[in-house]
Every structure is written in C-alpha cells, then in structure tokens.
Motif scaffolding. Structure first.
Motif, short mmCIF file in Angstrom:
data_model
loop_
_atom_site.label_atom_id
_atom_site.label_comp_id
_atom_site.label_asym_id
_atom_site.label_seq_id
_atom_site.Cartn_x
_atom_site.Cartn_y
_atom_site.Cartn_z
N ARG A 180 49.10 80.97 18.33
CA ARG A 180 50.27 80.12 18.11
C ARG A 180 51.57 80.85 18.39
O ARG A 180 52.62 80.23 18.50
CB ARG A 180 50.28 79.63 16.65
N SER A 235 55.90 76.68 15.23
CA SER A 235 56.34 76.27 13.88
C SER A 235 57.33 75.11 13.96
O SER A 235 57.34 74.22 13.11
CB SER A 235 56.94 77.45 13.13
N THR A 238 55.27 71.99 14.37
CA THR A 238 54.60 71.63 13.11
C THR A 238 55.57 70.94 12.16
O THR A 238 55.24 69.95 11.52
CB THR A 238 54.03 72.91 12.45
N SER A 239 56.81 71.47 12.11
CA SER A 239 57.72 70.87 11.12
C SER A 239 58.26 69.52 11.59
O SER A 239 58.67 68.70 10.78
CB SER A 239 58.86 71.82 10.75
N LEU A 241 56.40 67.25 13.22
CA LEU A 241 55.32 66.26 13.35
C LEU A 241 55.34 65.13 12.32
O LEU A 241 55.03 63.99 12.65
CB LEU A 241 53.96 66.95 13.38
N ALA A 315 53.20 67.00 5.55
CA ALA A 315 52.40 66.83 6.77
C ALA A 315 51.14 66.02 6.47
O ALA A 315 50.75 65.14 7.25
CB ALA A 315 52.03 68.21 7.33
N ILE A 374 43.70 67.67 8.93
CA ILE A 374 44.91 68.07 8.15
C ILE A 374 44.80 67.56 6.72
O ILE A 374 45.08 68.28 5.75
CB ILE A 374 46.18 67.50 8.84
#
Ligand SMILES: Cc1cc2nc3c(=O)[nH]c(=O)nc-3n(C[C@H](O)[C@H](O)[C@H](O)COP(=O)(O)OP(=O)(O)OC[C@H]3O[C@@H](n4cnc5c(N)ncnc54)[C@H](O)[C@@H]3O)c2cc1C
Length: 381
Positions: A180, A235, A238-239, A241, A315, A374
C-alpha cells in the motif's frame, strides 16, 4: 413515514433541481442516451445552480457548506427524472473531496473556481486492466525527473473519462515495506502530451455515462500537480471511501424508489384478462413488498447521511449501507420489470433502463463481496 433530515433550504433546492431536470435534461435525454454521453456544456449549466460549488470555500466562489445533503437531494431528483448525468456524481461525490482535503493554497486558487463552476470536470483513475478491487496492486508508474513526475501506464473503466478536464491519477511513485506504500495522487490535465483517451466503452447500462480507457505514455506532470503528500494515496483513498459509498447508496435507494413509482403507474394502466394488472393480488403483494423494503432502505440512508454530516460514518457502516441499498435496488428493479411484462425489456421504458443501470451498483465503489470483508473485519472476524 415522514423524513426529518431536510430543512426548507433543501426543499427549495429540490424544486430547483426538479425544474432543471424537467426543462434541461429530460427533453434531450434520448439523444444523449444514443450518443453515449452527456454534452460537456451541461456541467456549466449545472454549475450555475450552485451544486458543484456547494462544498467549495466561499473565497474561491463556492458556498462553503460542509454538508452532503444538497448532493443527496440532487441525486434523488436525478433518479426521480429517470436520468443519469454522466460523470457528474463521480466529480462531486468522489473526486472533489480529494481536492477539498489535500490541495495546497496554490492548487486551490488554480482549480477551485473551475471545479465549482463546471468549467473543469474531474475524474479519478484508480482501476487498471490488471487490478480493480485490489487497489494496492496498481502498476501505473510515476518516476520523478527534473521537477516532474513522468507517468507510464493505463487505466480503465474511468467514469467521465471522455469529458474530464482533470484526471486524478493514482500512480506508484515509490516502493515501501507494504504494497500500500508508494502510491500518489497526480492531477493530469486535459492536453498534457502523452495523455490519450481510448474508446468510450460500450456498457449494458448507464449509457449516458462516458466510461473510458486512459493511456499515459511519458506524461510529464509538474510536481505542483501532486495532491497531498507523496506516497500517501492509499490512506487518502481509504478515508474518502465512506462518502463514495454513501453517494452510491443514495443513488441506489433513489433508483429503487423511482422504479416503484413508475411501476405503480404502469400497472394501473395496463390491461390483461379484462382488468388492470394492478388488480391482481400478486401485483399488489409484489409492490407492497417492494414498498416495505424501500422504506427500510430510506431510513438507513437518512441515518447514514446524518452520521456523515456529523463526521461519524465509519468505513464499516458505509459498507453496510452500500451493501443493503444496492442489493435492495437489484431486487426492486427486477420485480418491477417483471410486472411490466415484455415492455419492461424495452429501453424506451424507464424500468428497462433502471434495470440495466442497477447492475453495476453492486460492483463499483467496492463490490458487495469486498465490502462484506470490511464489515466482517469490524466484527473481529
Ligand atoms: C461503469 C463503471 C464505472 C467505473 N468507474 C470507475 C472510475 O471512475 N474510476 C475507477 O478507478 N474505477 C472505476 N470503475 C472500476 C470499478 O471500481 C471496478 O470495476 C471494481 O472495483 C471491481 O474491480 P474489477 O472490475 O477489476 O473486478 P475484480 O476485482 O477482478 O473482481 C472480480 C470478482 O471478484 C470478487 N472479489 C475481488 N476481491 C475479492 C475478495 N477479497 N473477496 C471476495 N471476492 C472478491 C469481486 O467482488 C468480483 O465479484 C468503474 C467500473 C465500471 C464498470
């Protein structure tokens, strides 16, 4: 049941949005559907209504609101008119938040006025021919040379890829201990040498949404077009999404409601065996069952919208809402199409288009399967 999340200002905006769809979208929609994209100019017209600049700070010409509720109203009215506005949702729900969160003052001055007025439309390019769900597997490279990043690689399935003026490209700028690590966000501009667009991909649904392949061959992007910190894109993705997934959930819920509305009208007109289709008990039961499911979805989405505005949508919760509403959309459009008989299979009927458009909701922005992982993780599994 009554909805409680909207104020008078939202309802005033809803009337504006509804009027816009009726006057400026619906009369032309069949032509856009045949052309495979919405005209570029429509974004400037939408920009004049203020929705594109709603979250942009006032000093750059926006309204400076940090609420997602106006975007939700717009999405609901789009579905209610049985239309789709190409790359609009990707621009507003997905790409703009990256600019809002990670751009420098100089970048804000350069891009915010255009992003808010519709003069600049933006896409995000993550997916590659060899990697979709597994974002850490991206291979598009951006090598640092003489104050530039030199991009080489290819992206596919990019929403708004034909109309976009700015493409937020996720590329590998370095290596790290983790797969990542080393991904960065680079803003590629329309006419940069080496940047080419492939064909507008032929899809089974969402015909007015341009979805393209993009190619990058030695594209020199100045360092000033790096958004945020080098190597931190994973990152950032991810934040962002939860909002992307909430946006899809809002649209899926609204599409299910639109499917029910058009079907309730259709079955009351259509005759079979000397009576209306609506008089059969099966029709009543099917539509009543859809209405009950839709009501449940509506409360879930409204709750998530409030949580998101309060900065509290996790999330895992966003994943749950997307799973629930997109699966709901799939069930509802299928049952509603069935009640249209053969006419439901025709694109000239709204339900035919809603059925074809619905199928991708369970795949993009995190497939149902990936989202379940998730949710399971949040359960300690
Ligand atoms: C119309 C459209 C618009 C799009 N817009 C954009 C865009 O604007 N920008 C962009 O970057 N991308 C975009 N995409 C790409 C989209 O996000 C990807 O298609 C999606 O992420 C799935 O990736 P994939 O197609 O490579 O499927 P794959 O990742 O190959 O998945 C194939 C199957 O495997 C399953 N799977 C994958 N991983 C797991 C796992 N860990 N556990 C269980 N099952 C798994 C998936 O659920 C799926 O069923 C778009 C796609 C379409 C079709």
């Amino acid at each position: 049941m009554e909805r409680t999340i909207f104020q008078d200002t939202h309802e005033t905006f809803r009337r504006t949005a509804r009027d816009f769809m009726t006057r400026e979208v619906v009369p032309h929609y069949a032509d856009w559907d045949a052309a495979g994209l919405v005209p570029r100019d429509i974004f400037r017209r939408i920009g004049e209504l203020g929705i594109l600049g709603m979250q942009i700070p006032a000093e750059y010409g926006g309204a400076g609101s940090d609420s997602f509720l106006y975007a939700a109203v717009w999405a609901e009215e789009t579905a209610r008119a049985y239309v789709n506005l190409g790359g609009f949702s990707a621009h507003l729900h997905i790409v703009l938040p990256y600019f809002l969160a990670y751009s420098s003052v100089e970048q804000r001055r350069r891009w915010f006025p255009g992003l808010g007025s519709g003069a600049l439309m933006a896409s995000i390019a993550m997916t590659e021919p060899g990697t979709g769900s597994d974002l850490a597997g991206m291979t598009t490279m951006a090598e640092k040379r003489d104050g530039h990043y030199v991009i080489n690689g290819a992206k596919t399935f990019i929403t708004g890829g034909i109309n976009a003026d700015l493409v937020l490209v996720v590329a590998r700028t370095g290596k790290g201990a983790n797969r990542r690590d080393g991904l960065s966000l680079l803003v590629v501009e329309r006419d940069m040498p080496g940047f080419t667009r492939g064909r507008n991909l032929e899809k089974i649904g969402l015909r007015t949404q341009d979805t393209a392949e993009l190619f990058f061959q030695d594209v020199r992007v100045p360092e000033e077009n790096l958004l945020g910190e080098e190597g931190d894109a994973f990152s950032y993705m991810t934040s962002n999404l939860p909002q992307e997934r909430l946006g899809i959930a809002v649209a899926s819920q609204a599409a299910a409601e639109a499917a029910l509305a058009t079907t309730v009208g259709y079955v009351q007109d259509r005759k079979a065996f000397g009576t209306t289709v609506s008089s059969f008990q099966n029709t009543k039961f099917e539509l009543a069952a859809c209405a009950a499911e839709i009501e449940a979805g509506r409360f879930l989405v409204d709750r998530a919208l409030v949580a998101h505005d309060a900065g509290e949508l996790s999330a895992a919760d966003a994943a749950k809402v997307k799973i629930f509403t997109t699966e709901l959309q799939g069930r509802v459009v299928d049952r509603c199409l069935q009640l249209h008989g053969g006419y439901g299979y025709m694109r000239e009927y709204a339900i035919g288009r809603l059925y074809a458009d619905a199928r991708i909701s369970r795949i993009l922005g995190g497939s149902t399967e990936v989202l379940k992982t998730i949710v399971a993780k949040s359960m300690g599994l």
